[in-house]
Design a protein around this motif. Structure first.
Motif, short mmCIF file in Angstrom:
data_model
loop_
_atom_site.label_atom_id
_atom_site.label_comp_id
_atom_site.label_asym_id
_atom_site.label_seq_id
_atom_site.Cartn_x
_atom_site.Cartn_y
_atom_site.Cartn_z
N UNK A 61 0.47 -1.24 0.20
CA UNK A 61 -0.16 -0.04 0.15
C UNK A 61 0.79 1.51 -0.06
N UNK A 62 0.55 2.43 -0.63
CA UNK A 62 1.01 3.45 -0.49
C UNK A 62 -0.24 4.78 -0.37
N UNK A 63 0.53 5.55 0.89
CA UNK A 63 -0.44 6.46 0.87
C UNK A 63 0.43 7.91 0.65
N UNK A 64 0.24 8.77 0.86
CA UNK A 64 1.05 10.11 1.03
C UNK A 64 -0.04 11.62 1.65
N UNK A 65 0.28 12.69 1.65
CA UNK A 65 -0.47 13.71 2.11
C UNK A 65 0.98 14.34 1.34
N UNK A 66 0.53 16.17 1.02
CA UNK A 66 0.88 16.80 1.10
C UNK A 66 0.71 17.93 2.11
N UNK A 67 2.01 18.73 2.13
CA UNK A 67 2.65 20.13 3.09
C UNK A 67 3.29 20.76 3.07
N UNK A 68 3.01 21.88 4.03
CA UNK A 68 3.72 22.69 3.36
C UNK A 68 4.56 23.30 4.43
N UNK B 137 7.84 25.45 1.18
CA UNK B 137 8.00 25.34 0.27
C UNK B 137 6.99 24.22 0.46
N UNK B 138 5.96 23.45 -0.91
CA UNK B 138 5.39 23.01 0.06
C UNK B 138 6.65 20.65 -0.46
N UNK B 139 6.14 19.63 0.33
CA UNK B 139 6.17 18.85 0.41
C UNK B 139 5.35 17.57 0.19
N UNK C 6 10.25 15.99 -2.41
CA UNK C 6 10.03 17.07 -2.88
C UNK C 6 8.90 17.13 -3.71
N UNK C 7 8.05 17.27 -3.75
CA UNK C 7 6.55 17.92 -5.48
C UNK C 7 7.38 17.00 -6.28
N UNK C 8 8.46 17.80 -7.13
CA UNK C 8 9.34 16.95 -7.87
C UNK C 8 9.86 15.50 -8.21
#
Length: 203
Positions: free
Chosen positions: A143-150, A162-164, A186-188
């Motif tokens: 499984x893979x889960x992710x969340x965007x944060x700043x 900077x977002x991560x 990082x987002x990239x």
């Protein structure tokens, strides 16, 4: 039954005694041990990616049984080795139980009953899938889960902005144990991960 099979089973059973793991089996109720054995058989048949010892351990601890993940992992590895060795050597249920009885007397009666029942019901299927060969010796994503944060600021920098992406992976290793891995990107980097993944569908 070949003499080499008995030697391999003896080694596995000796491993059960290391660190008091056989004593821990005494603490595990029959239904939990049966569930563990069923998951091991499913893993050996490549129906599930691994045995989630962390989740089983939490359930055992919630029910008041003092066992840690390391002990449960040791039990899982040993029982998995028992079943896979029995499959490779085409052992019948009686041959497996005879080997267990002749090499060790520390396993509780309920554990031997569970092993007998599970092997009697599903032992043949493990033999078939073992003949097809192992899928892989490397880990497998479950499984893979992710969340965007700043990050707004830190002790050393007043303005980050900077977002991560925080990524949480569940990975089954070659023995079938599921572990959690967490890291930040990082987002990239995350976009590159999606590209490598092929269809880019993370949830």
């Amino acid at each position: 039954m070949a003499a080499g099979s008995v030697v391999l089973l003896t080694r596995a059973l000796e491993a059960l005694d290391v660190g008091g793991a056989a004593d821990k089996i005494n603490l595990i109720p029959q239904d939990f041990f049966a569930e563990l054995c069923e998951q091991i058989i499913q893993h050996l048949n490549h129906k599930i990616p691994g045995v989630n010892t962390v989740e089983l351990c939490q359930r055992l601890q919630t029910s008041g049984i003092e066992v840690n993940v390391g002990d449960l992992a040791k039990i899982t590895n040993t029982v998995s080795f028992l079943f896979s060795t029995a499959a490779r050597n085409n052992l019948s249920t009686e041959e497996l139980i005879t080997a267990l009885g002749s090499t060790v007397n520390t396993l509780p009666k309920h554990a031997i009953q569970v092993i007998r029942h599970v092997w009697n019901e599903q032992g043949k299927s493990v033999g078939v899938s073992e003949d097809k060969g192992n899928m892989s010796t490397v880990g497998q994503f479950v499984d893979i889960k992710w969340k965007l944060g700043v990050a707004m600021s830190s002790d050393t920098c007043r303005s980050l902005k900077y977002p991560y992406v925080t990524v949480a992976l569940k990975v089954a290793d070659s023995s079938g144990q599921i572990t959690n891995k967490c890291f930040e990107m990082t987002v990239p980097q995350f976009k590159l991960l999606q590209t490598v993944q092929g269809n880019g569908s993370c949830s």
